[in-house]
Design a protein around this motif. Structure first.
Motif, PDB file in Angstrom:
ATOM      1  N   ASP A  22      -7.451   7.025   3.436  1.00 49.88           N
ATOM      2  CA  ASP A  22      -6.563   5.930   3.835  1.00 49.88           C
ATOM      3  C   ASP A  22      -5.465   5.634   2.821  1.00 49.88           C
ATOM      4  OD1 ASP A  22      -5.764   4.003   5.741  1.00 49.88           O
ATOM      5  OD2 ASP A  22      -6.751   2.426   4.585  1.00 49.88           O
ATOM      6  N   ARG A  23      -5.766   5.705   1.532  1.00 55.87           N
ATOM      7  CA  ARG A  23      -4.781   5.378   0.492  1.00 55.87           C
ATOM      8  C   ARG A  23      -3.606   6.353   0.461  1.00 55.87           C
ATOM      9  NH1 ARG A  23      -6.919   1.716  -3.384  1.00 55.87           N
ATOM     10  NH2 ARG A  23      -5.388   2.340  -4.934  1.00 55.87           N
ATOM     11  N   THR A  24      -3.806   7.569   0.972  1.00 60.08           N
ATOM     12  CA  THR A  24      -2.777   8.607   0.846  1.00 60.08           C
ATOM     13  C   THR A  24      -2.013   8.891   2.138  1.00 60.08           C
ATOM     14  OG1 THR A  24      -4.400  10.338   1.276  1.00 60.08           O
ATOM     15  CG2 THR A  24      -4.028   9.740  -1.033  1.00 60.08           C
ATOM     16  N   SER A  53       0.963  -3.098  -1.984  1.00 59.35           N
ATOM     17  CA  SER A  53      -0.294  -2.403  -2.270  1.00 59.35           C
ATOM     18  C   SER A  53       0.051  -1.024  -2.818  1.00 59.35           C
ATOM     19  CB  SER A  53      -1.135  -2.273  -0.995  1.00 59.35           C
ATOM     20  OG  SER A  53      -0.685  -1.190  -0.217  1.00 59.35           O
ATOM     21  N   TYR A  55      -1.075   1.701  -1.657  1.00 59.45           N
ATOM     22  CA  TYR A  55      -1.205   2.700  -0.602  1.00 59.45           C
ATOM     23  C   TYR A  55       0.136   3.390  -0.394  1.00 59.45           C
ATOM     24  CZ  TYR A  55      -5.848   1.065   0.761  1.00 59.45           C
ATOM     25  OH  TYR A  55      -7.180   0.764   0.780  1.00 59.45           O
ATOM     26  N   ARG A  56       0.087   4.681  -0.173  1.00 58.63           N
ATOM     27  CA  ARG A  56       1.304   5.494  -0.071  1.00 58.63           C
ATOM     28  C   ARG A  56       2.259   4.958   0.991  1.00 58.63           C
ATOM     29  NH1 ARG A  56       2.454  10.880   2.456  1.00 58.63           N
ATOM     30  NH2 ARG A  56       4.300  11.606   1.353  1.00 58.63           N
TER      31      ARG A  56
END
Length: 78
Positions: A22-24, A53, A55-56
């Protein structure tokens, strides 16, 4: 002095939701198109601070804004 808060959600992200990735996740084609409109709107505003955030997809959304050099960019870690 007046304080105005503007909340902007990240543009549409790519792919299915997988917690471990999810972060990428980046931006979809639709997200890229809407990002252009959001950037136009935000670049007309005077911005003192940006909170994002890590996150990408969130960082990609903010990167298109013309943020003044003296503007502080805080990246929330959690």
């Amino acid at each position: 002095m007046q304080t105005k808060l503007i909340f902007v959600r990240h543009a549409e992200s790519t792919g299915p939701f997988l917690p471990e990735l999810d972060r990428t996740r980046g931006l979809s084609e639709r997200g890229q198109a809407s990002l252009s409109r959001v950037c136009e709107m935000m670049n007309e505003k005077h911005v003192d601070h940006v909170v994002s955030s890590p996150y990408r997809r969130a960082m990609l959304t903010v990167q298109g804004w013309r943020i003044p050099v003296d503007c502080l960019l805080f990246v929330m870690k959690n």
